[in-house]
Write an enzyme that holds these catalytic residues in place. Structure first.
Site, PDB file in Angstrom:
ATOM      1  N   SER A 111       2.763   5.599  -3.428  1.00 19.22           N
ATOM      2  CA  SER A 111       1.426   5.839  -2.885  1.00 19.22           C
ATOM      3  C   SER A 111       1.518   6.701  -1.626  1.00 19.22           C
ATOM      4  O   SER A 111       1.958   7.849  -1.710  1.00 19.22           O
ATOM      5  CB  SER A 111       0.720   4.507  -2.651  1.00 19.22           C
ATOM      6  OG  SER A 111      -0.660   4.692  -2.436  1.00 19.22           O
ATOM      7  N   ASN A 135       3.243   6.782  -8.135  1.00 20.13           N
ATOM      8  CA  ASN A 135       1.815   6.509  -7.943  1.00 20.13           C
ATOM      9  C   ASN A 135       1.260   7.285  -6.755  1.00 20.13           C
ATOM     10  O   ASN A 135       0.546   6.750  -5.907  1.00 20.13           O
ATOM     11  CB  ASN A 135       1.570   5.008  -7.777  1.00 20.13           C
ATOM     12  CG  ASN A 135       2.046   4.212  -8.971  1.00 20.13           C
ATOM     13  OD1 ASN A 135       3.223   3.859  -9.058  1.00 20.13           O
ATOM     14  ND2 ASN A 135       1.145   3.933  -9.897  1.00 20.13           N
ATOM     15  N   HIS A 256      -1.622   0.640 -10.346  1.00 20.49           N
ATOM     16  CA  HIS A 256      -1.046   1.246  -9.151  1.00 20.49           C
ATOM     17  C   HIS A 256       0.235   0.581  -8.685  1.00 20.49           C
ATOM     18  O   HIS A 256       1.159   1.265  -8.222  1.00 20.49           O
ATOM     19  CB  HIS A 256      -2.088   1.203  -8.028  1.00 20.49           C
ATOM     20  CG  HIS A 256      -1.743   2.061  -6.846  1.00 20.49           C
ATOM     21  ND1 HIS A 256      -1.654   3.435  -6.930  1.00 20.49           N
ATOM     22  CD2 HIS A 256      -1.464   1.742  -5.549  1.00 20.49           C
ATOM     23  CE1 HIS A 256      -1.343   3.924  -5.743  1.00 20.49           C
ATOM     24  NE2 HIS A 256      -1.212   2.922  -4.889  1.00 20.49           N
TER      25      HIS A 256
END
Length: 281
Positions: A111, A135, A256
């Site tokens: 992320s 992700n 996620h």
């Protein structure tokens, strides 16, 4: 390339997700280190802490020197100032590499950690042996950009949002319950100011290093879940197509927090990446 369906996570896989003992770098970054061999650096996402890499630490500390670091303002790491951008987080990572005297290092980020890893390979490519972008976002469309900027503004005004991320990051699959509980606990522990600073940088950072991928000479893995609504498979495939040694892996049936909900599948792909010198056929 689609990978799946993935083996579901189990409580055994996540048992190591209790608190890891931390060391502190000379300039205030908290980290956990285990294993010997080539260095593998793990950087988590906004609201998380280094324990989010527990399945990967357990697996790869058997073959590598694994270093999992708390992002600024998370876990035990000192904050960056209000108004810091993603470039400031990348500069922080460069200082951390200096403090640990790390040479060429394999860097995996999740992320916002992925965004930082992309900035690292763009900013100091000679120090990055290979990069894994888990992700991660890439050139959000106008609707997604407006939504993430609105969330950043709400966080600055109202504090840490827990329910929104959990709804986006997980489906209702019973096998994901343990990972969801851990993620909720980490969101509850995060420093509100550190979270707001990081999320604001994340919200505005998707274009900052988006043009770097054609110049990235090292192996570059782009991995996400098939159901991730924000770090989409289309983003992963677009970055992989732009990078000379890039390839995409999509974990079917996950969202996620795929490194927690599908640890066996993710670890298998990371093991492939850690020995790659070119992109797989």
């Amino acid at each position: 390339m689609q990978t799946g369906p993935a083996t579901p996570s189990s409580d055994t896989d996540l048992a190591a997700a209790g608190a890891f003992p931390r060391q502190k770098s000379a300039r205030g970054a908290a980290y956990f280190e285990a294993g010997e061999g080539d260095a593998l650096l793990l950087i988590h996402g906004v609201g998380m802490r280094l324990e989010a890499w527990a399945p990967q630490i357990e697996r790869f500390s058997k073959t590598h020197r694994v270093i999992a670091v708390d992002m600024p303002g998370h876990g035990g790491s000192d904050r960056l100032p209000v108004g810091s951008s993603v470039t400031d987080f990348v500069a922080w990572l460069g200082r951390f590499l200096d403090d640990l005297n790390l040479g060429r290092t394999s860097i995996a980020g999740h992320s916002m950690g992925a965004m930082i890893s992309g900035g690292a390979v763009a900013s100091f490519p000679g120090r990055v042996a290979r990069v894994a972008y888990l992700n991660g976002v890439y050139r959000r469309d106008p609707q997604a950009k407006a939504a993430v900027l609105a969330r950043a503004e709400a966080i600055r005004a109202e504090g840490v949002d827990k329910e929104g991320p959990l709804a986006r990051w997980f489906d209702d699959e019973p096998n994901n319950r343990r990972a969801r509980e851990l993620t909720r606990a980490w969101l509850e522990q995060v420093d509100p100011e550190g979270y707001a600073v990081a999320y604001t940088a994340f919200a505005g950072g998707d274009e900052t290093y988006a043009d770097c991928w054609p110049e990235v000479a090292c192996p570059a893995l782009f991995l996400t879940g098939s159901g991730d609504p924000n770090s989409t498979p289309e983003m992963a495939r677009a970055m992989a197509a732009a990078a000379p040694k890039g390839w995409a892996r999509i974990i079917e049936g996950h969202r996620h927090m795929v490194n927690l909900t599908a640890p066996e599948a993710v670890n298998a792909v990371l093991a492939e990446w850690l020995v790659a010198e070119e992109k797989p056929a």
